[in-house]
Design an enzyme around this catalytic site. Structure first.
Site, PDB file in Angstrom:
ATOM      1  N   GLY A 109      64.316 117.495 140.536  1.00 27.47           N
ATOM      2  CA  GLY A 109      63.816 116.758 141.694  1.00 27.47           C
ATOM      3  C   GLY A 109      62.952 117.612 142.597  1.00 27.47           C
ATOM      4  N   HIS A 126      56.709 117.952 142.335  1.00 23.78           N
ATOM      5  CA  HIS A 126      55.355 118.343 142.727  1.00 23.78           C
ATOM      6  C   HIS A 126      54.437 118.078 141.530  1.00 23.78           C
ATOM      7  CE1 HIS A 126      56.286 121.817 140.287  1.00 23.78           C
ATOM      8  NE2 HIS A 126      57.309 122.121 141.062  1.00 23.78           N
ATOM      9  N   HIS A 148      55.617 119.035 137.934  1.00 20.36           N
ATOM     10  CA  HIS A 148      56.503 118.068 137.279  1.00 20.36           C
ATOM     11  C   HIS A 148      55.704 116.862 136.778  1.00 20.36           C
ATOM     12  CE1 HIS A 148      59.452 119.860 140.312  1.00 20.36           C
ATOM     13  NE2 HIS A 148      60.073 120.080 139.160  1.00 20.36           N
ATOM     14  N   GLN A 161      73.701 125.982 136.521  1.00 20.55           N
ATOM     15  CA  GLN A 161      72.645 126.979 136.303  1.00 20.55           C
ATOM     16  C   GLN A 161      72.311 127.790 137.554  1.00 20.55           C
ATOM     17  OE1 GLN A 161      69.715 123.829 135.233  1.00 20.55           O
ATOM     18  NE2 GLN A 161      68.231 125.104 136.292  1.00 20.55           N
ATOM     19  N   VAL A 167      51.055 124.584 136.471  1.00 17.18           N
ATOM     20  CA  VAL A 167      50.166 123.997 137.477  1.00 17.18           C
ATOM     21  C   VAL A 167      50.281 124.855 138.740  1.00 17.18           C
ATOM     22  CG1 VAL A 167      49.648 121.950 138.851  1.00 17.18           C
ATOM     23  CG2 VAL A 167      50.467 121.707 136.492  1.00 17.18           C
ATOM     24  N   ARG A 179      60.902 125.326 145.117  1.00 14.73           N
ATOM     25  CA  ARG A 179      61.380 126.338 146.068  1.00 14.73           C
ATOM     26  C   ARG A 179      60.292 126.740 147.077  1.00 14.73           C
ATOM     27  NH1 ARG A 179      64.461 127.716 141.443  1.00 14.73           N
ATOM     28  NH2 ARG A 179      66.673 127.967 141.927  1.00 14.73           N
TER      29      ARG A 179
HETATM   30  P1  AMP Z   1      62.689 122.214 137.829  1.00  8.26           P
HETATM   31  O1  AMP Z   1      62.738 120.924 138.588  1.00  8.26           O
HETATM   32  O2  AMP Z   1      62.216 123.379 138.634  1.00  8.26           O
HETATM   33  O3  AMP Z   1      63.942 122.480 137.043  1.00  8.26           O
HETATM   34  O4  AMP Z   1      61.545 122.026 136.749  1.00  8.26           O
HETATM   35  C1  AMP Z   1      61.579 120.931 135.848  1.00  8.26           C
HETATM   36  C2  AMP Z   1      60.519 121.143 134.810  1.00  8.26           C
HETATM   37  O5  AMP Z   1      59.240 121.242 135.435  1.00  8.26           O
HETATM   38  C3  AMP Z   1      60.710 122.442 134.020  1.00  8.26           C
HETATM   39  O6  AMP Z   1      60.368 122.204 132.667  1.00  8.26           O
HETATM   40  C4  AMP Z   1      59.733 123.371 134.682  1.00  8.26           C
HETATM   41  O7  AMP Z   1      59.286 124.409 133.837  1.00  8.26           O
HETATM   42  C5  AMP Z   1      58.603 122.416 135.005  1.00  8.26           C
HETATM   43  N1  AMP Z   1      57.760 122.969 136.068  1.00  8.26           N
HETATM   44  C6  AMP Z   1      58.166 123.430 137.274  1.00  8.26           C
HETATM   45  N2  AMP Z   1      57.116 123.919 137.972  1.00  8.26           N
HETATM   46  C7  AMP Z   1      56.020 123.771 137.188  1.00  8.26           C
HETATM   47  C8  AMP Z   1      54.632 124.088 137.328  1.00  8.26           C
HETATM   48  N3  AMP Z   1      54.153 124.656 138.438  1.00  8.26           N
HETATM   49  N4  AMP Z   1      53.810 123.785 136.299  1.00  8.26           N
HETATM   50  C9  AMP Z   1      54.272 123.222 135.162  1.00  8.26           C
HETATM   51  N5  AMP Z   1      55.571 122.886 134.969  1.00  8.26           N
HETATM   52  C10 AMP Z   1      56.431 123.157 135.960  1.00  8.26           C
END
Ligand code: AMP
Length: 283
Positions: free
Chosen positions: A34, A37, A40, A64, A179, A190
């Site tokens: 969640g 951005h 995602h 995690q 991205v 974060r």
């Molecule tokens: P998270 O919500 O941080 O657990 O991320 C969910 C998914 O989004 C994971 O597969 C991350 O690697 C991917 N993700 C997070 N930030 C980025 C980004 N800046 N560019 C591409 N994928 C991202």
């Protein structure tokens, strides 16, 4: 307010996804925590292109998080997330509670060895077991044909690829390039926790890594270049550097000098926020 179907139990998720599969539709899964951005949303767009029915998940996975303060501070904004997912073309959102994912007595963990020996493995004890366990569950719950993960969390992507192969899960793992903000900072949920002053310092991370990459790509010994990058991060205002390492992209083991397939990885703390980044050094 756009409309999107939301399910909160595994039974309800299966009740929607299974009929889609029976119709021959290809299911694409995008797991997230969640606070969405553009990074995602790029995963959602990729899943949209490559499958017929896109399931996004929102679950801040306590398993995690190795630091309870990090879990408590993790940003949450479900209403905005659902709007963004609807606008980006997801078909269904799975938002389980902690109790739905980990009922009383839950005792199983999935562990991938080797790939977790370095980088975030030692820096975040238990983190990758938490990731591998929750992703295995999401895979068996949603039964996707493909699942998208970001290269921003490159070690996580490799761990999931290996786990999927080792457990014979019939799921295609798709890696999506990182991205970034216009100043180069990798987008991350974060980043929302950064103060204005910290946000300026954060942009120095990709800049300092970029300088190191130019030197590493020329074939110079890595150790002094990595030391200089660590020192530059501290001088820029980072409070602590967990690592700046040159690693092989497949084994994720450290290298003494760049060779084809090397990647540069870094993790550093800025106040209460921990930032990570990684870049290819040689193709
Ligand atoms: P998270 O919500 O941080 O657990 O991320 C969910 C998914 O989004 C994971 O597969 C991350 O690697 C991917 N993700 C997070 N930030 C980025 C980004 N800046 N560019 C591409 N994928 C991202």
């Amino acid at each position: 307010m756009l409309k999107i179907d939301v399910v909160r139990s595994v039974a309800a998720l299966r009740a929607v996804v299974r009929p889609q599969k029976r119709e021959g539709k290809r299911i694409g899964l995008v797991p997230t925590m969640g606070a969405l951005h553009q990074g995602h949303l790029e995963l959602v767009k990729t899943a949209r292109r490559m499958s017929d029915f896109v399931v996004a998940t929102i679950f801040v996975n306590p398993l995690q998080f190795n630091a309870s303060a990090d879990l408590a501070a993790y940003p949450r904004d479900e209403a905005t997330d659902l709007n963004l997912l609807a606008a980006t073309g997801a078909d269904l959102v799975f938002v389980p509670s902690v109790g739905e994912m980990y009922p009383k007595g839950f005792a199983t963990q999935v562990r991938v060895t080797g790939l977790t020996d370095h980088l975030d493995g030692p820096a975040r004890p238990g983190h990758f077991e938490g990731v591998a366990t929750v992703v295995t569950k999401l895979f068996t719950q949603a039964e996707p044909d493909l699942a998208c993960f970001g290269e921003k969390d490159f070690q996580q992507l490799q761990v999931i690829r290996r786990m999927t192969r080792d457990l014979d899960l019939p799921i295609e793992i798709v890696g999506v390039p990182t991205v970034r903000e216009p100043d180069g900072l990798a987008m991350s949920s974060r980043n929302r926790n950064l103060s204005e002053a910290e946000r300026k310092i954060a942009a120095r991370l990709p800049e300092i890594l970029g300088r190191a990459i130019a030197q590493l790509a020329a074939g110079a010994p890595a150790a002094p270049i990595l030391d200089a990058a660590r020192a530059a991060l501290l001088a820029a205002g980072f409070d602590r550097v967990d690592y700046v390492e040159l690693c092989d992209r497949d084994t994720l083991h450290p290298l003494a000098a760049a060779r084809p397939g090397s990647r540069l990885f870094a993790a550093a703390h800025l106040g209460r926020t921990r930032l990570i980044d990684n870049w290819p050094v040689l193709p």
